[in-house]
Design a protein around this motif. Sequence first.
Motif, PDB file in Angstrom:
ATOM      1  N   ASP A  73       9.460  -0.844  -0.752  1.00 33.07           N
ATOM      2  CA  ASP A  73       8.983  -0.256  -2.003  1.00 33.07           C
ATOM      3  C   ASP A  73       7.604  -0.792  -2.381  1.00 33.07           C
ATOM      4  OD1 ASP A  73      12.333  -0.529  -3.225  1.00 33.07           O
ATOM      5  OD2 ASP A  73      11.325   1.306  -2.545  1.00 33.07           O
ATOM      6  N   THR A  74       7.110  -1.760  -1.639  1.00 37.20           N
ATOM      7  CA  THR A  74       5.792  -2.317  -1.918  1.00 37.20           C
ATOM      8  C   THR A  74       4.726  -1.249  -1.778  1.00 37.20           C
ATOM      9  OG1 THR A  74       6.402  -4.539  -1.192  1.00 37.20           O
ATOM     10  CG2 THR A  74       4.066  -3.979  -1.121  1.00 37.20           C
ATOM     11  N   ALA A  75       3.947  -1.069  -2.825  1.00 41.90           N
ATOM     12  CA  ALA A  75       2.932  -0.018  -2.847  1.00 41.90           C
ATOM     13  C   ALA A  75       2.169  -0.088  -4.161  1.00 41.90           C
ATOM     14  CB  ALA A  75       3.577   1.361  -2.701  1.00 41.90           C
ATOM     15  N   VAL A  76       1.109   0.679  -4.230  1.00 43.70           N
ATOM     16  CA  VAL A  76       0.460   0.945  -5.510  1.00 43.70           C
ATOM     17  C   VAL A  76       1.122   2.188  -6.084  1.00 43.70           C
ATOM     18  CG1 VAL A  76      -1.684   1.484  -6.708  1.00 43.70           C
ATOM     19  CG2 VAL A  76      -1.706  -0.076  -4.742  1.00 43.70           C
TER      20      VAL A  76
ATOM     21  N   ARG B 237       3.456   6.891  -5.002  1.00 39.27           N
ATOM     22  CA  ARG B 237       3.112   5.546  -4.538  1.00 39.27           C
ATOM     23  C   ARG B 237       2.383   5.642  -3.192  1.00 39.27           C
ATOM     24  NH1 ARG B 237       9.204   3.207  -3.135  1.00 39.27           N
ATOM     25  NH2 ARG B 237       9.565   4.447  -1.238  1.00 39.27           N
ATOM     26  N   GLN B 238       1.606   4.617  -2.931  1.00 39.70           N
ATOM     27  CA  GLN B 238       0.882   4.553  -1.673  1.00 39.70           C
ATOM     28  C   GLN B 238       0.925   3.138  -1.135  1.00 39.70           C
ATOM     29  OE1 GLN B 238      -3.179   5.995  -1.758  1.00 39.70           O
ATOM     30  NE2 GLN B 238      -3.128   6.392   0.444  1.00 39.70           N
ATOM     31  N   ALA B 239       1.549   3.001   0.020  1.00 37.44           N
ATOM     32  CA  ALA B 239       1.622   1.709   0.684  1.00 37.44           C
ATOM     33  C   ALA B 239       0.419   1.546   1.597  1.00 37.44           C
ATOM     34  CB  ALA B 239       2.915   1.612   1.490  1.00 37.44           C
ATOM     35  N   PRO B 240       0.065   0.315   1.927  1.00 38.99           N
ATOM     36  CA  PRO B 240      -1.087   0.079   2.801  1.00 38.99           C
ATOM     37  C   PRO B 240      -0.959   0.831   4.119  1.00 38.99           C
ATOM     38  CG  PRO B 240      -0.354  -1.967   1.835  1.00 38.99           C
ATOM     39  CD  PRO B 240       0.672  -0.939   1.470  1.00 38.99           C
ATOM     40  N   GLY B 241      -1.993   1.569   4.462  1.00 34.52           N
ATOM     41  CA  GLY B 241      -1.999   2.285   5.733  1.00 34.52           C
ATOM     42  C   GLY B 241      -1.168   3.549   5.759  1.00 34.52           C
ATOM     43  N   LYS B 242      -0.622   3.927   4.610  1.00 37.11           N
ATOM     44  CA  LYS B 242       0.223   5.120   4.552  1.00 37.11           C
ATOM     45  C   LYS B 242      -0.336   6.113   3.540  1.00 37.11           C
ATOM     46  CE  LYS B 242       4.559   2.933   5.951  1.00 37.11           C
ATOM     47  NZ  LYS B 242       6.009   2.764   5.623  1.00 37.11           N
ATOM     48  N   GLU B 243       0.125   7.362   3.662  1.00 34.19           N
ATOM     49  CA  GLU B 243      -0.304   8.381   2.726  1.00 34.19           C
ATOM     50  C   GLU B 243       0.459   8.233   1.403  1.00 34.19           C
ATOM     51  OE1 GLU B 243      -1.581  11.925   5.851  1.00 34.19           O
ATOM     52  OE2 GLU B 243       0.039  12.247   4.416  1.00 34.19           O
ATOM     53  N   ARG B 244      -0.157   8.749   0.362  1.00 32.69           N
ATOM     54  CA  ARG B 244       0.502   8.745  -0.931  1.00 32.69           C
ATOM     55  C   ARG B 244       1.748   9.615  -0.862  1.00 32.69           C
ATOM     56  NH1 ARG B 244      -3.322   9.584  -6.044  1.00 32.69           N
ATOM     57  NH2 ARG B 244      -4.344   7.900  -4.915  1.00 32.69           N
ATOM     58  N   GLU B 245       2.845   9.129  -1.453  1.00 29.76           N
ATOM     59  CA  GLU B 245       4.086   9.886  -1.401  1.00 29.76           C
ATOM     60  C   GLU B 245       4.696  10.037  -2.787  1.00 29.76           C
ATOM     61  OE1 GLU B 245       7.073   7.965   0.957  1.00 29.76           O
ATOM     62  OE2 GLU B 245       7.139   6.176  -0.303  1.00 29.76           O
ATOM     63  N   PHE B 246       5.423  11.121  -2.952  1.00 27.99           N
ATOM     64  CA  PHE B 246       6.113  11.410  -4.204  1.00 27.99           C
ATOM     65  C   PHE B 246       7.269  10.435  -4.391  1.00 27.99           C
ATOM     66  CE2 PHE B 246       7.987  13.762  -7.581  1.00 27.99           C
ATOM     67  CZ  PHE B 246       9.350  13.788  -7.335  1.00 27.99           C
TER      68      PHE B 246
ATOM     69  N   GLY C 136       2.919  -2.714 -15.752  1.00 29.94           N
ATOM     70  CA  GLY C 136       4.254  -3.192 -15.421  1.00 29.94           C
ATOM     71  C   GLY C 136       4.456  -3.620 -13.986  1.00 29.94           C
ATOM     72  N   GLY C 137       3.451  -3.438 -13.151  1.00 27.54           N
ATOM     73  CA  GLY C 137       3.595  -3.856 -11.770  1.00 27.54           C
ATOM     74  C   GLY C 137       3.622  -5.374 -11.646  1.00 27.54           C
ATOM     75  N   GLY C 138       3.947  -5.852 -10.453  1.00 27.68           N
ATOM     76  CA  GLY C 138       3.978  -7.281 -10.232  1.00 27.68           C
ATOM     77  C   GLY C 138       4.669  -7.638  -8.943  1.00 27.68           C
ATOM     78  N   LEU C 139       4.969  -8.909  -8.811  1.00 27.03           N
ATOM     79  CA  LEU C 139       5.649  -9.440  -7.628  1.00 27.03           C
ATOM     80  C   LEU C 139       7.101  -9.718  -7.976  1.00 27.03           C
ATOM     81  CD1 LEU C 139       5.626 -10.692  -4.754  1.00 27.03           C
ATOM     82  CD2 LEU C 139       4.891 -12.839  -5.827  1.00 27.03           C
TER      83      LEU C 139
END
Length: 115
Positions: free
Chosen positions: A88-91, A36-45, A8-11
Amino acid sequence: QVQLVESGGGLVQAGGSLTLSCAASGRTIYPMNWFRQAPGKEREFVAAISWSAGTTYYADSVKGRFTISRDNAKNTVSLQMNSLKPEDTAVYYCATGPPGSDWYWGQGTQVTVSS
Protein backbone atom coordinates in the motif's frame (compact mmCIF):
# COMPACT_ATOMS: atom_id res chain seq x y z
CA GLN A 1 -11.89 26.24 -9.79
CA VAL A 2 -11.37 23.59 -7.12
CA GLN A 3 -8.27 23.15 -5.01
CA LEU A 4 -7.66 19.89 -3.18
CA VAL A 5 -5.30 19.43 -0.25
CA GLU A 6 -4.54 15.98 1.14
CA SER A 7 -3.29 15.27 4.64
CA GLY A 8 -2.86 12.38 7.04
CA GLY A 9 -0.10 10.42 5.37
CA GLY A 10 2.82 9.00 7.29
CA LEU A 11 4.81 5.95 8.28
CA VAL A 12 2.99 2.98 9.76
CA GLN A 13 3.81 -0.65 10.42
CA ALA A 14 2.13 -3.41 8.47
CA GLY A 15 -1.26 -4.17 9.96
CA GLY A 16 -1.70 -0.63 11.17
CA SER A 17 -4.17 2.07 10.18
CA LEU A 18 -4.14 5.58 8.77
CA THR A 19 -6.85 8.02 7.81
CA LEU A 20 -6.26 10.34 4.90
CA SER A 21 -8.25 13.52 4.43
CA CYS A 22 -8.80 15.73 1.44
CA ALA A 23 -10.09 19.25 1.88
CA ALA A 24 -11.64 20.93 -1.11
CA SER A 25 -12.00 24.63 -1.68
CA GLY A 26 -14.95 25.41 -3.85
CA ARG A 27 -18.07 23.39 -4.33
CA THR A 28 -17.48 19.79 -5.33
CA ILE A 29 -20.60 18.25 -6.80
CA TYR A 30 -18.85 15.39 -8.55
CA PRO A 31 -17.74 12.03 -7.24
CA MET A 32 -14.59 12.23 -5.16
CA ASN A 33 -11.80 9.80 -5.85
CA TRP A 34 -8.61 8.52 -4.30
CA PHE A 35 -5.73 7.34 -6.46
CA ARG A 36 -2.24 6.24 -5.53
CA GLN A 37 1.11 5.96 -7.22
CA ALA A 38 3.90 3.74 -6.00
CA PRO A 39 7.52 4.30 -7.04
CA GLY A 40 8.09 3.09 -10.58
CA LYS A 41 4.42 2.31 -11.12
CA GLU A 42 1.53 4.02 -12.83
CA ARG A 43 -1.10 5.87 -10.88
CA GLU A 44 -3.95 3.56 -9.95
CA PHE A 45 -7.52 3.97 -8.77
CA VAL A 46 -8.16 3.24 -5.09
CA ALA A 47 -11.69 4.34 -4.20
CA ALA A 48 -14.50 6.68 -5.19
CA ILE A 49 -17.66 8.02 -3.63
CA SER A 50 -20.67 9.65 -5.23
CA TRP A 51 -21.77 13.18 -4.34
CA SER A 52 -24.63 11.87 -2.21
CA ALA A 53 -22.26 9.38 -0.58
CA GLY A 54 -24.76 6.71 -1.45
CA THR A 55 -22.43 4.82 -3.75
CA THR A 56 -18.85 3.80 -3.20
CA TYR A 57 -16.34 1.97 -5.37
CA TYR A 58 -13.12 0.26 -4.42
CA ALA A 59 -10.20 -1.35 -6.16
CA ASP A 60 -10.10 -5.07 -5.48
CA SER A 61 -6.74 -4.66 -3.79
CA VAL A 62 -8.22 -2.49 -1.01
CA LYS A 63 -11.77 -3.80 -0.76
CA GLY A 64 -12.62 -4.75 2.81
CA ARG A 65 -9.66 -2.81 4.22
CA PHE A 66 -10.27 0.79 3.08
CA THR A 67 -13.38 2.91 3.58
CA ILE A 68 -14.10 6.14 1.73
CA SER A 69 -16.47 8.75 3.13
CA ARG A 70 -17.31 12.38 2.49
CA ASP A 71 -18.79 15.32 4.35
CA ASN A 72 -20.30 17.71 1.84
CA ALA A 73 -20.99 20.34 4.52
CA LYS A 74 -17.25 20.50 5.21
CA ASN A 75 -16.13 19.79 1.63
CA THR A 76 -13.95 16.92 2.76
CA VAL A 77 -13.42 13.33 1.75
CA SER A 78 -11.64 10.77 3.88
CA LEU A 79 -10.02 7.43 3.32
CA GLN A 80 -9.83 5.15 6.34
CA MET A 81 -7.13 2.56 5.71
CA ASN A 82 -6.93 -0.52 7.91
CA SER A 83 -4.79 -3.64 7.81
CA LEU A 84 -2.18 -1.80 5.81
CA LYS A 85 0.34 -3.78 3.79
CA PRO A 86 3.77 -2.82 2.47
CA GLU A 87 2.30 -2.87 -1.03
CA ASP A 88 0.00 0.00 0.00
CA THR A 89 3.06 2.25 0.12
CA ALA A 90 2.48 5.07 -2.34
CA VAL A 91 1.67 8.72 -2.75
CA TYR A 92 -2.08 9.07 -2.36
CA TYR A 93 -4.02 11.68 -4.32
CA CYS A 94 -7.58 12.86 -4.20
CA ALA A 95 -9.23 13.96 -7.41
CA THR A 96 -12.56 15.18 -8.67
CA GLY A 97 -14.13 16.65 -11.76
CA PRO A 98 -16.79 16.25 -14.42
CA PRO A 99 -16.82 13.17 -16.62
CA GLY A 100 -14.97 13.64 -19.87
CA SER A 101 -13.13 16.71 -18.72
CA ASP A 102 -9.90 17.54 -16.94
CA TRP A 103 -10.03 16.71 -13.27
CA TYR A 104 -8.71 18.60 -10.27
CA TRP A 105 -5.92 16.86 -8.35
CA GLY A 106 -4.30 17.43 -5.00
CA GLN A 107 -0.57 17.47 -4.43
CA GLY A 108 -0.58 14.05 -2.78
CA THR A 109 0.35 12.67 0.61
CA GLN A 110 2.95 9.95 1.21
CA VAL A 111 1.94 6.71 2.88
CA THR A 112 4.73 4.33 3.82
CA VAL A 113 4.00 0.91 5.30
CA SER A 114 6.95 -0.90 6.83
CA SER A 115 7.10 -4.67 7.06
